[in-house]
Design a protein around this motif. Structure first.
Motif, PDB file in Angstrom:
ATOM      1  N   UNK A   1       1.084  -1.333  -0.149  1.00 22.52           N
ATOM      2  CA  UNK A   1       0.063  -0.109  -0.124  1.00 22.52           C
ATOM      3  C   UNK A   1       0.906   1.332   0.218  1.00 22.52           C
ATOM      4  N   UNK A   2       0.576   2.459  -1.012  1.00 20.81           N
ATOM      5  CA  UNK A   2       1.817   3.458  -1.035  1.00 20.81           C
ATOM      6  C   UNK A   2       0.573   4.838  -1.296  1.00 20.81           C
ATOM      7  N   UNK A   3       1.438   5.320   0.104  1.00 26.22           N
ATOM      8  CA  UNK A   3       0.510   6.491   0.255  1.00 26.22           C
ATOM      9  C   UNK A   3       1.818   7.613   0.500  1.00 26.22           C
ATOM     10  N   UNK A   4       1.517   8.748   0.352  1.00 20.29           N
ATOM     11  CA  UNK A   4       2.354  10.150   0.232  1.00 20.29           C
ATOM     12  C   UNK A   4       2.242  10.836   0.258  1.00 20.29           C
ATOM     13  N   UNK A   5       3.041  12.001   1.865  1.00 22.12           N
ATOM     14  CA  UNK A   5       2.773  13.244   2.003  1.00 22.12           C
ATOM     15  C   UNK A   5       3.446  14.477   1.216  1.00 22.12           C
ATOM     16  N   UNK A   6       2.735  15.224   1.699  1.00 21.82           N
ATOM     17  CA  UNK A   6       3.111  16.638   0.042  1.00 21.82           C
ATOM     18  C   UNK A   6       3.526  17.662   1.678  1.00 21.82           C
ATOM     19  N   UNK A   7       4.375  18.737   1.244  1.00 25.66           N
ATOM     20  CA  UNK A   7       4.320  19.996   1.650  1.00 25.66           C
ATOM     21  C   UNK A   7       4.262  20.424  -0.178  1.00 25.66           C
ATOM     22  N   UNK A   8       3.818  22.457   0.054  1.00 28.11           N
ATOM     23  CA  UNK A   8       3.654  23.087  -0.872  1.00 28.11           C
ATOM     24  C   UNK A   8       3.878  24.207  -0.110  1.00 28.11           C
ATOM     25  N   UNK A   9       4.975  25.029  -0.744  1.00 28.24           N
ATOM     26  CA  UNK A   9       5.465  26.150  -1.128  1.00 28.24           C
ATOM     27  C   UNK A   9       4.390  27.013  -2.358  1.00 28.24           C
ATOM     28  N   UNK A  10       4.212  28.115  -1.920  1.00 25.09           N
ATOM     29  CA  UNK A  10       3.689  28.774  -3.666  1.00 25.09           C
ATOM     30  C   UNK A  10       4.144  29.479  -3.487  1.00 25.09           C
ATOM     31  N   UNK A  11       4.817  30.334  -4.563  1.00 24.40           N
ATOM     32  CA  UNK A  11       4.980  31.030  -5.371  1.00 24.40           C
ATOM     33  C   UNK A  11       6.579  32.137  -4.530  1.00 24.40           C
ATOM     34  N   UNK A  12       7.511  31.960  -5.100  1.00 23.41           N
ATOM     35  CA  UNK A  12       8.556  32.297  -3.826  1.00 23.41           C
ATOM     36  C   UNK A  12      10.071  32.265  -4.099  1.00 23.41           C
ATOM     37  N   UNK A  13      10.657  33.439  -3.999  1.00 23.05           N
ATOM     38  CA  UNK A  13      11.721  33.688  -5.086  1.00 23.05           C
ATOM     39  C   UNK A  13      12.751  32.282  -3.773  1.00 23.05           C
ATOM     40  N   UNK A  14      12.828  32.479  -2.639  1.00 23.47           N
ATOM     41  CA  UNK A  14      14.008  32.115  -1.630  1.00 23.47           C
ATOM     42  C   UNK A  14      13.373  31.533  -1.080  1.00 23.47           C
ATOM     43  N   UNK A  15      14.693  30.800  -0.702  1.00 26.31           N
ATOM     44  CA  UNK A  15      14.979  28.991   0.769  1.00 26.31           C
ATOM     45  C   UNK A  15      13.126  27.612   0.035  1.00 26.31           C
ATOM     46  N   UNK A  16      12.818  28.359  -1.087  1.00 29.49           N
ATOM     47  CA  UNK A  16      11.785  27.245  -2.166  1.00 29.49           C
ATOM     48  C   UNK A  16      12.057  26.066  -1.244  1.00 29.49           C
ATOM     49  N   UNK A  17      13.178  25.011  -0.940  1.00 27.29           N
ATOM     50  CA  UNK A  17      13.056  23.597  -0.873  1.00 27.29           C
ATOM     51  C   UNK A  17      13.060  23.662   1.072  1.00 27.29           C
ATOM     52  N   UNK A  18      13.838  25.065   1.338  1.00 23.35           N
ATOM     53  CA  UNK A  18      13.540  24.369   2.750  1.00 23.35           C
ATOM     54  C   UNK A  18      12.174  24.470   3.255  1.00 23.35           C
ATOM     55  N   UNK A  19      11.879  25.735   2.719  1.00 25.96           N
ATOM     56  CA  UNK A  19      10.172  26.259   3.396  1.00 25.96           C
ATOM     57  C   UNK A  19       9.309  24.662   3.004  1.00 25.96           C
ATOM     58  N   UNK A  20       9.238  24.241   1.255  1.00 25.66           N
ATOM     59  CA  UNK A  20       8.861  22.851   1.401  1.00 25.66           C
ATOM     60  C   UNK A  20       8.475  21.722   1.948  1.00 25.66           C
ATOM     61  N   UNK A  21      10.116  22.153   2.517  1.00 25.53           N
ATOM     62  CA  UNK A  21      10.747  20.940   3.780  1.00 25.53           C
ATOM     63  C   UNK A  21       9.882  20.731   5.233  1.00 25.53           C
ATOM     64  N   UNK A  22       9.597  22.367   5.650  1.00 28.76           N
ATOM     65  CA  UNK A  22       8.903  22.842   6.464  1.00 28.76           C
ATOM     66  C   UNK A  22       7.429  22.116   6.889  1.00 28.76           C
ATOM     67  N   UNK A  23       6.579  22.725   6.009  1.00 31.72           N
ATOM     68  CA  UNK A  23       5.286  22.013   5.433  1.00 31.72           C
ATOM     69  C   UNK A  23       5.318  20.911   4.940  1.00 31.72           C
ATOM     70  N   UNK A  24       5.900  20.154   4.448  1.00 30.63           N
ATOM     71  CA  UNK A  24       5.676  18.443   4.468  1.00 30.63           C
ATOM     72  C   UNK A  24       6.007  17.879   5.838  1.00 30.63           C
ATOM     73  N   UNK A  25       6.977  18.669   6.861  1.00 31.40           N
ATOM     74  CA  UNK A  25       7.314  17.898   8.360  1.00 31.40           C
ATOM     75  C   UNK A  25       6.115  18.486   8.884  1.00 31.40           C
ATOM     76  N   UNK A  26       5.428  19.675   9.034  1.00 33.94           N
ATOM     77  CA  UNK A  26       3.852  19.710   9.608  1.00 33.94           C
ATOM     78  C   UNK A  26       3.055  19.070   9.006  1.00 33.94           C
ATOM     79  N   UNK A  27       2.882  18.319   7.418  1.00 36.76           N
ATOM     80  CA  UNK A  27       1.399  17.712   6.886  1.00 36.76           C
ATOM     81  C   UNK A  27       1.793  16.230   7.959  1.00 36.76           C
ATOM     82  N   UNK A  28       3.417  15.968   8.662  1.00 35.00           N
ATOM     83  CA  UNK A  28       3.501  15.065   8.531  1.00 35.00           C
ATOM     84  C   UNK A  28       3.062  14.570   9.838  1.00 35.00           C
ATOM     85  N   UNK A  29       3.445  16.140  11.591  1.00 38.11           N
ATOM     86  CA  UNK A  29       3.713  15.981  12.665  1.00 38.11           C
ATOM     87  C   UNK A  29       1.716  15.953  13.186  1.00 38.11           C
TER      88      UNK A  29
END
Length: 647
Positions: free
Chosen positions: A349-377
């Protein structure tokens, strides 16, 4: 060419040498003839007598002839010799000699004719009254074959060395010219061409302007090498930016693409429980899952979006426009259907969790990782970065405390405070619990609740444990009180930390006064390792306590499987033991069962007289809390200061 130059030069040198040697030899012969004739003329010999001498001289060497010609000055005094005028008119070289020029010529037979002008000297003036010093009185002609010239050894050596030197000079000049034109200049040009190759974009070929076979071989070899470098360079660049398993762009490509400076949106996806999947089904199955997920995302991602595999079980989708929440939700829901479409994944059984960051110039991956961590927690399918600011704050706080703790350890600003534990039966305070503190540079203290959870899963936690062990062992080394040190499951699982504790006990004078408290709030999954540690501690003479007992996972089965000496009842039960009947009942049950097992009990968080009285009534063996005493850096044992040097 060099040989031709040598032959010409040798011939010229030969001729020059012969000329000089012939003139030198003839001059000496002429001077000898003159001195002989002069001597006889002083004795009064006549012209006939002199002619006889010349005839005698010419008969001595048949191949050598000596002739004398008078000048006009001598003719005026002594008369002309028959035939002289005819000879003078026919021989221009003889005329030059009469004018005072020493001359020489070679006839057709190879004979050398040397013409020696006899000049008037001072001794001649008493006879030649019409002449002056320096005038030419006549010419002595010496004729001899060139083969009869005698050359001295030093002259032979001189001319040989001169010829050799000239040849060597000519040879080295030609060699330098050929070496420079044929080898040096092509090599310099080749070096410049190689130096001009761009290391970031290697390729191209070189051409050596030379007929040298070795340089042409070097040219071909270098060009083949450049072709191979270019081939492997392209492969390396491709592998640097491409994930070899899925064929998607990787993290390096993502970083480079984000350098464009334009605002982007990112969807960061993570396969749930992928580590457990690898552990249970194996890495081959994990690779098939990654390939299937990559193919699924390729199918779903639009042409305006870029898909990357970040590493491990994470994928990223980047686009210029914001993500629609409905699109994200649909993408995550349909991933569940993947096993049905892939026969090899039917058991998973495969499932995925996601983090989304919208229309940003800086620290895009870092912010998406923070959103992903929030979704998992929060245990939700996906979360937006704008709703995860508190996660970022916690992340920054985490980094802040990691640095502060590490700096405190490096600078020796980690200290230990000791809280007294009172025995109910004797009212004696003969036990203490060691509690870690961090001292700031301004002298303020930080309690464990501020930093222990932050460093729990890092190597700093074990460093803190070793520091507490070291300081407390030293503090209580020479006093008869017991003390306890807290250990986590991570400390027990760390071989370096375990060995440090074992060695400390082996060198401690009274290990029976040492107690190690294991946090019960942490789930003990490896009872074999825990019991092995407890057994070793007991064999070394120390004791074991379960800390925070009654909080989290405690049950009677847990009690039975752990061979310990003390149960420290959790503060959450003791705090409410006066007002809450259920808490009172739980404490009473724990104490009763502990006594049946022969284990002593300690009540934590005894903050008042009322709590202490209830604990005593329920049969608790030891009391600990602010009512008994607060943690202090300088505890007293039987009225004696234990470690006054602590700050």
């Amino acid at each position: 060419m060099s040989l031709l130059f040598e032959l010409v030069g040798a011939y010229y040198l030969k001729q020059e040498a012969l000329t000089r040697l012939a003139m030198d030899d003839a001059r000496k012969t002429s001077q000898l003839v003159f001195e002989t004739l002069y001597t006889k003329m002083q004795e009064g010999w006549s012209r006939q007598d002199i002619d006889k001498i010349l005839e005698r001289l010419n008969t001595v060497r048949s191949d050598m002839k000596v002739r004398v010609v008078r000048s006009p000055l001598v003719e005026k005094l002594f008369g002309a010799v028959p035939g002289d005028h005819e000879r003078i008119s026919k021989n221009p070289v003889l005329r030059q000699a009469l004018e005072g020029n020493e001359s020489m010529r070679v006839d057709r037979n190879g004979n050398i004719h040397y013409f020696y002008p006899v000049r008037v000297e001072k001794r001649c003036l008493h006879c030649h009254t019409n002449a002056m010093v320096g005038d030419v009185n006549g010419v002595i002609e010496v004729e001899m074959p060139a083969k009869d010239i005698v050359v001295s050894l030093d002259r032979i050596i001189f001319y040989f060395l001169s010829s050799l030197g000239f040849f060597l000079l000519l040879f080295f000049f030609f060699f330098y010219w050929a070496f420079d034109i044929k080898l040096v200049k092509p090599l310099v040009a080749l070096t410049k061409r190689i130096s001009s190759i761009d290391p970031e974009h290697p390729g191209g070929s070189i051409e050596v302007q030379s007929r040298c076979r070795e340089l042409k071989t070097l040219e071909k070899t270098f060009n083949r090498l450049m072709e191979q470098i270019h081939f492997y360079y392209d492969r390396l660049v491709n592998s640097y930016t491409t994930d070899p398993l899925t064929g998607l762009k990787n993290m390096n490509a993502l970083k480079k693409d984000l350098e464009e400076g334009r605002p982007f949106s990112m969807l960061l996806l993570n396969i749930d429980r992928f580590r457990e999947l690898n552990d249970y089904y194996g890495f081959a199955m994990g690779d098939r899952v990654l390939k299937a997920v990559a193919a699924y995302l390729k199918e779903k991602v639009g042409k305006t979006m870029r898909l990357y595999r970040i590493g491990g079980s994470e994928f990223a989708v980047v686009c210029a426009s914001p993500f629609d929440p409905r699109t994200v939700s649909s993408l995550l829901e349909e991933i569940h259907t993947l096993p049905a479409r892939e026969a090899s994944l039917s058991e998973i059984r495969i499932s995925m969790t996601a983090g989304v960051v919208q229309h940003q110039r800086e620290r895009l991956f870092e912010k998406a990782s923070i959103a992903l961590s929030a979704a998992k927690s929060r245990q939700i399918p996906f979360e937006f970065y704008r709703n995860a600011e508190e996660v970022e704050k916690a992340y920054k706080q985490h980094i802040h405390w990691m640095k502060r703790v590490e700096k405190a350890l490096d600078e020796g600003r980690v200290t230990v405070h000791y809280q007294p534990i009172q025995q109910v039966r004797t009212k004696a305070t003969d036990k203490y619990e060691a509690l870690v503190r961090i001292v700031e540079e301004d002298g303020s203290l930080h309690l464990p609740g501020e930093f222990l959870d932050v460093v729990y899963n890092s190597s700093l936690y074990a460093r803190l444990t070793r520091e507490v062990v070291r300081k407390s062992f030293e503090c209580f080394r020479h006093v008869p009180c017991s003390f306890s040190v807290n250990l986590s499951i991570n400390d027990i699982s760390d071989p370096a930390c375990r060995n440090y504790i074992y060695e400390a006990l082996r060198t401690y004078p009274e290990p029976g006064r040492v107690i190690f408290e294991i946090l019960e709030s942490e789930k003990v999954s490896n009872f074999t390792l825990a019991n092995e540690f407890i057994g070793t501690i007991h064999r070394l003479g120390a004791k074991i306590a379960i800390d925070d007992f009654g909080n989290g996972y405690s049950n009677f089965n847990y009690l039975l499987r752990m061979d310990v000496d003390f149960y420290k009842i959790d503060a959450s039960l003791i705090r409410n033991v006066v007002e809450d009947p259920n808490s009172r009942l739980l404490v009473e049950s724990i104490v009763h069962f502990a006594k049946r097992l022969g284990v002593e009990t300690v009540a934590e968080y005894v903050a008042s007289r009322e709590i202490a009285d209830v604990c005593i009534e329920l049969g608790v063996d030891y009391l600990q809390g602010y009512y008994i005493g607060k943690p202090t850096p300088d505890p007293l044992c039987n009225g004696r200061s234990i470690c006054p040097e602590e700050p």
